[in-house]
Design a protein around this motif. Structure first.
Motif, short mmCIF file in Angstrom:
data_model
loop_
_atom_site.label_atom_id
_atom_site.label_comp_id
_atom_site.label_asym_id
_atom_site.label_seq_id
_atom_site.Cartn_x
_atom_site.Cartn_y
_atom_site.Cartn_z
N PHE A 117 1.17 -1.20 -0.02
CA PHE A 117 0.16 0.52 0.09
C PHE A 117 0.85 1.24 -0.09
N GLN A 118 2.07 1.33 0.91
CA GLN A 118 2.28 2.34 1.16
C GLN A 118 3.29 2.72 -0.76
N THR A 119 3.96 1.29 -1.24
CA THR A 119 5.02 1.91 -2.43
C THR A 119 3.44 2.19 -3.59
N GLN A 120 2.26 1.78 -3.37
CA GLN A 120 1.81 2.65 -4.14
C GLN A 120 1.77 3.86 -4.17
N VAL A 121 1.12 3.95 -2.71
CA VAL A 121 0.97 5.89 -2.87
C VAL A 121 1.92 6.42 -2.94
N ALA A 122 2.94 6.72 -2.58
CA ALA A 122 3.75 7.27 -2.46
C ALA A 122 4.83 6.79 -4.34
N ARG A 123 3.86 5.75 -5.01
CA ARG A 123 4.40 6.26 -6.51
C ARG A 123 2.85 6.84 -6.86
N LEU A 124 2.08 7.05 -6.89
CA LEU A 124 0.90 7.98 -7.14
C LEU A 124 1.21 8.93 -6.98
N PHE A 125 1.53 9.68 -5.60
CA PHE A 125 1.77 10.59 -5.41
C PHE A 125 3.20 11.77 -6.09
N GLY A 126 3.99 10.83 -6.47
CA GLY A 126 5.06 10.88 -6.81
C GLY A 126 5.99 11.01 -5.48
N CYS A 127 6.04 10.52 -4.39
CA CYS A 127 6.81 10.77 -2.97
C CYS A 127 7.88 9.44 -3.20
N ASP A 128 8.40 9.99 -2.11
CA ASP A 128 9.57 9.10 -1.31
C ASP A 128 9.41 8.04 -0.80
N VAL A 129 8.24 8.35 0.69
CA VAL A 129 7.54 7.30 0.97
C VAL A 129 6.52 7.87 1.70
N ALA A 130 6.00 6.71 1.90
CA ALA A 130 4.73 7.14 2.26
C ALA A 130 3.64 6.31 3.79
N ASN A 131 2.93 6.58 4.34
CA ASN A 131 3.25 5.81 5.57
C ASN A 131 2.01 4.92 5.98
N GLN A 273 -20.40 5.08 1.05
CA GLN A 273 -20.74 4.34 2.52
C GLN A 273 -20.99 5.41 3.04
N PHE A 274 -22.51 6.31 3.14
CA PHE A 274 -22.43 7.28 4.32
C PHE A 274 -21.93 8.05 4.58
N GLY A 275 -20.40 8.51 4.25
CA GLY A 275 -19.27 9.22 4.30
C GLY A 275 -18.13 8.77 5.56
N GLY A 276 -18.31 6.89 5.49
CA GLY A 276 -16.59 6.80 5.74
C GLY A 276 -17.24 4.89 6.30
N PRO A 277 -17.12 4.54 7.62
CA PRO A 277 -14.98 4.86 7.55
C PRO A 277 -14.51 5.04 5.89
N TYR A 278 -13.74 6.34 5.66
CA TYR A 278 -12.57 6.14 4.72
C TYR A 278 -11.40 5.86 4.91
N VAL A 279 -10.42 5.89 3.68
CA VAL A 279 -9.07 6.04 4.00
C VAL A 279 -8.18 7.35 3.77
N GLY A 280 -7.38 7.39 4.86
CA GLY A 280 -6.08 8.66 4.93
C GLY A 280 -4.60 8.92 3.88
N LEU A 281 -4.88 8.94 3.19
CA LEU A 281 -3.35 8.86 2.15
C LEU A 281 -2.31 9.72 2.44
N PHE A 282 -0.71 9.90 2.56
CA PHE A 282 -0.10 10.32 3.54
C PHE A 282 1.54 10.52 2.79
N ALA A 283 2.15 11.27 1.93
CA ALA A 283 3.21 10.77 1.81
C ALA A 283 3.92 12.06 1.65
N CYS A 284 5.22 11.70 1.81
CA CYS A 284 6.35 12.70 2.14
C CYS A 284 7.80 12.69 1.13
N SER A 285 9.01 13.51 1.70
CA SER A 285 10.02 13.25 0.66
C SER A 285 10.74 13.12 1.98
N GLN A 286 11.90 11.68 1.42
CA GLN A 286 12.99 10.65 2.08
C GLN A 286 13.97 11.43 3.32
#
Length: 452
Positions: A117-131, A273-286
């Motif tokens: 999941f982290q790898t997918q988010v990092a590649r999607l956002f163009g960042c080094d790392v995602a949580n 889903q009536f507004g949730g639960p959803y999932v937050g994505l977070f990525a940043c530079s190394q």
């Protein structure tokens, strides 16, 4: 019978400890008009379970759901097709019951999934790392603002006028307790975001600039100039993505200089889903990774040289001293993150691009068709699958009239910005792969009738 584990003396002692005279004082932030001063009078004192079920089902039938007819709602929550495979896999026992992988030796499946999941988010956002995910997009946005404050040792954040007002509201709520200063503005119905006005707000005390991409009106701006301006003042650029499918067609924020990229992952694998639960994505530079909130899964080898997965970084309040934690968020929406990852895996890079192309093509057809309705004007220049039109009348009653005709036509800006008369005629329309050309034609015909 109500379950009340505390005695009146217990409650009195607890209130005295925190300096409150009564339980009512704990609800001081809730407006009085929104509080009950007694039982709800039009409800029966009691009813059988079967009677309640029948009554609630009757009420539910009054709703117009996402699948009942043409659906054009968006603004941060989108109706995409979720393959049946997603639901099948997330209900497997090893995923459905797994929680926090404190013991890596018995949680390798969960850890590997989070790593992917982290790898997918990092590649999607163009960042080094995602949580390993967060609650949702709005809280991820706030966590990014506080992270920027830790990095820059500043407490002034500049929020773009194109940032979703609900995200702004969450940030304002949290800033009351942290002392951060938030500079906010209201969007104008212009074809392009006002990047120059945003840049003018950046000063030597600014910790970060927060910009949505695409923004609340569906507009797509080049973030490069904004990133340069922020970095010139030693501030960070935070990009917020509420529609990740868009990144199958447009440039990733990290590739344009964004230091932190956050967003909402609902579009992929997670229903409305009536507004949730959803999932937050977070990525940043190394270089910022040690200030990143949440958890980070890593890949390693065991004593026998076999590949394994572990929690590499975990700076949440329950893992270290609370005053040293980078985040007080205590869960990571693991099941929704799994759904996101499964959907992304099924699509692959090629499939995501194809999905994005379908979304954009249908949105262009919708924009062309709606602007053929007399009095309807397209606001946007560039857009992905969401755009704003200006109606010759207030949008809110138009939306209600269209709902009476069996279609959910979009989100009125008057609903999002009730105090802004200049935005009352704005209607944000979202189109996805679930929209048909017949849906578009029905909307255009009904809109013409309502506006006549």
């Amino acid at each position: 019978m109500r379950y009340l584990p505390l005695t009146p003396d217990d409650r009195t002692a607890m209130l005295a400890k925190i300096g409150a005279g009564s339980v009512d004082e704990l609800f001081a932030d809730v407006p009085e008009l929104a509080r009950l001063d007694g039982p709800i009078h039009d409800l029966p004192a009691h009813a059988s379970e079967m009677a309640v079920e029948r009554h609630m089902a009757k009420l539910a039938r009054r709703n117009l759901t996402a699948g009942d007819g043409p659906f054009f709602l968006g603004c941060g929550a989108y109706k995409h097709h979720v393959p049946a495979t997603v639901d099948h896999i997330i209900q497997r026992g090893e995923y459905l019951t797994a929680y926090t992988p404190y013991q890596p030796e018995i949680a390798q499946g969960t850890l590997q999934m989070l790593f992917e999941f982290q790898t997918q988010v990092a590649r999607l956002f163009g960042c080094d790392v995602a949580n390993a995910s967060m609650y949702d997009g709005s809280t991820a946005c706030w966590e990014a603002i506080t992270m920027a404050g830790r990095v820059t040792k500043r407490s002034r954040a500049v929020l773009s006028s194109g940032l979703h007002p609900h995200y702004v509201s969450v940030a304002n709520t949290m800033a009351k307790f942290t002392g951060d200063t938030l500079v906010t503005a209201t969007p104008e119905l212009t074809a392009e975001p006002d990047t120059d006005a945003l840049i003018d707000q950046i000063d030597d005390e600014t910790s970060c600039v927060v910009v949505q991409y695409p923004d609340i009106l569906g507009r797509i701006g080049d973030l490069s100039k904004l990133a340069e301006a922020a970095h010139a003042k030693k501030a960070l650029l935070i990009a917020v993505v509420t529609e990740p499918v868009a990144l199958g067609a447009i440039k990733a924020p990290g590739e344009m200089g964004a230091d932190i990229v956050v967003g909402e992952g609902q579009s992929l694998g997670v229903g409305l889903q009536f507004g949730g639960p959803y999932v937050g994505l977070f990525a940043c530079s190394q270089k910022l990774v040690r200030q990143m909130p949440g958890r980070l899964c890593g890949e390693t080898v065991d004593a026998e040289g076999k590949r394994g997965y572990v929690l590499t970084l975990s700076t949440r309040e329950q893992h270290i001293r609370r005053e040293k934690a980078t985040s007080n968020i205590c869960t990571n929406s693991g099941l929704c993150a799994l759904a996101f990852s499964i959907h992304m895996t099924l699509l692959g890079e090629k499939g995501l691009r194809q999905l994005a192309e379908i979304n954009h093509a249908l949105a262009c057809k919708a924009a062309d068709r709606l602007t053929q309705v007399p009095g309807v004007e397209l606001v946007n220049g560039a857009f992905f699958n969401e755009f704003t039109v200006k109606l010759p009348a207030e949008a809110r009653p138009v939306v209600r009239a269209l709902a009476d005709k069996g279609m959910l036509a979009g989100v009125s800006l008057g609903r999002l910005y009730p105090a802004e008369d200049a935005l009352a005629g704005g209607l944000v329309v979202a189109v996805t792969e679930t929209t048909t050309e017949d849906d578009i034609e029905q909307l255009a015909a009904a809109l013409k009738e309502v506006l006549a």
